[in-house]
Scaffold this motif. Sequence first.
Motif, short mmCIF file in Angstrom:
data_model
loop_
_atom_site.label_atom_id
_atom_site.label_comp_id
_atom_site.label_asym_id
_atom_site.label_seq_id
_atom_site.Cartn_x
_atom_site.Cartn_y
_atom_site.Cartn_z
N GLY A 198 -42.06 -83.99 60.16
CA GLY A 198 -42.85 -83.08 59.34
C GLY A 198 -42.58 -83.12 57.85
N SER B 125 -51.18 -84.68 68.40
CA SER B 125 -51.62 -84.75 67.01
C SER B 125 -50.44 -85.02 66.09
N THR B 126 -50.74 -85.49 64.88
CA THR B 126 -49.70 -85.73 63.88
C THR B 126 -48.94 -84.43 63.59
N ALA B 127 -49.67 -83.30 63.52
CA ALA B 127 -49.01 -82.02 63.22
C ALA B 127 -48.00 -81.66 64.30
N THR B 128 -48.35 -81.88 65.56
CA THR B 128 -47.44 -81.55 66.66
C THR B 128 -46.23 -82.48 66.66
N THR C 249 -46.59 -89.65 62.16
CA THR C 249 -47.96 -90.11 62.24
C THR C 249 -48.33 -90.49 63.67
N GLY D 237 -44.99 -84.28 64.17
CA GLY D 237 -44.18 -84.32 62.95
C GLY D 237 -44.04 -85.73 62.41
#
Lengths: 307, 307
Positions: free
Chosen positions: A110, A242-245, A249, A247
């Motif tokens: 992240g 997802s990238t957000a989950t 790419t 942390g």
Amino acid sequence: MSTPTVFPSTARNQPFPEWMRSVQARVQATLARCLPPAESIPGRLHQAMRYTTLNGGKRVRPLLAFAAGELTAAPAERLEIVASVVELIHSYSLVHDDLPCMDDDVLRRGRPTCHVEYDEATALLVGDSLQSLAFELLAREDFGASSRQLEMVRLLARASGSCGMAGGQSIDLESVGRNLNQPELELMHALKTGALIRAAVLLGALCGSALSVPERESLDRFAKRAGLLFQVVDDILDCTASTATLGKTAGKDAAAEKPTYVSLLGIERARELAADLRTQALASLAIFTERGQRLVDLTDFITQRKF
Amino acid sequence: MSTPTVFPSTARNQPFPEWMRSVQARVQATLARCLPPAESIPGRLHQAMRYTTLNGGKRVRPLLAFAAGELTAAPAERLEIVASVVELIHSYSLVHDDLPCMDDDVLRRGRPTCHVEYDEATALLVGDSLQSLAFELLAREDFGASSRQLEMVRLLARASGSCGMAGGQSIDLESVGRNLNQPELELMHALKTGALIRAAVLLGALCGSALSVPERESLDRFAKRAGLLFQVVDDILDCTASTATLGKTAGKDAAAEKPTYVSLLGIERARELAADLRTQALASLAIFTERGQRLVDLTDFITQRKF
């Protein structure tokens, strides 16, 4: 390290999520204590080493070391060291893997990767220095197991080097755009992620009383299956989360035309493989009966994780 | 390593140039034996590790280890290992320092640098793997000095890491285009080249019988002076010798606006400093009388070398 205590001496019955958080906190504190202070010369390098290592992460390898330590009633003070040592090697490999000449990634846990936050030369030296620090810690005078420590240094060095983690990364680079079959993919991952995961398990167990030969063989089998399981789940997450989950790419492997278990088998068969590997890993733990419970829980955590 | 022999058992009176060649040949053979075979998987990485390490060079650090081993009647088989281990760390540092994000150099020991001959990612992994291999070798089971080996691992790890060689490189990067004073320049070099040279000397001596406290202190003083002497001579050669003679790009430090002893003091005062450091280094060896002769000869070699 004056008064060895079995970890968690009063917490054998601690629920798994609590146990996990307590191990993560212990490892964080040990790393913070063992890394050079941010203000000591050379400041920029030491800040970057701390930035890279103290930014959380799941600490799967330290958790494995602690859980394996329960098999041999290992003192917590030794487990803190081997868990931190394995995490230092893992952190160094992430910093180097993220460099532009390797995977060229900008996001990790992240946050901006080390070479983005600092610069490439510093990131190179961060990785180099974290590796040296790992061996320095493992050879500590106050570790209190000198007859075992040399064996541990050998084990960690082999797991890290050209016939282990770094070798796996080299095969990975050579495989871009090529079709690997399943045994080739398995060899790559056995080295790239499996070798260090296996080292974490074996080093944790080596911190305590000796295992019998069948126990050691069972543990080694478990460690190899768990390492592969971790990677198969990683491949599934790379193309489903997802990238957000994550942390980091997401979808990176497919974009880079890297062979993965998903590209080789498809998502459904990759999930079946993960389930099979979990079953095999758990079967290897049967010999340890209730002493192996943390490793059982951890295997389920690795299988079910969402990031 | 079955029959330890003092080196060179029959050659204590060997002339210095012959002794030097025999040590260089021994180290070359040990490195060739201990590096993974070029055809073993991953082949490209192993070939690049051998390309980088087996290409000659002066082997100053191995020579220092062997010469220091004469002070303690160290077995040749142990000296071969510690000399090779220190050379592996030195080779890794050269490969990483030559990378585009660091000194960006294309020529080393008269041949294309590792990332030019192979590629950047491979060069990165070569350095990483050579470091791991060094610790693996130093922890060898058949070394036959387990009580000392952990001390050696600690010594080498500190000399290599962020408070040693890698730290010196970091200070070097930060100093580009800045004016360092002589104490700052000395700190940078004490870490960047001094730490590993000191380690070579101390590891060599640790291979044999124990030194007394005053002997160990004298040897440490010698090692620090010899390390600085090596660097001052290096700075002088960088601006007086040709690329062909050096086997690496000459005049590079000035071009990169790096502070050197020549830029700080001018060539004449840099030469005087080298002469002073030689005198100090030799004075530290007096305590060893004739056992220190190889180190005396080597100090003169370091002072008078032309490449």
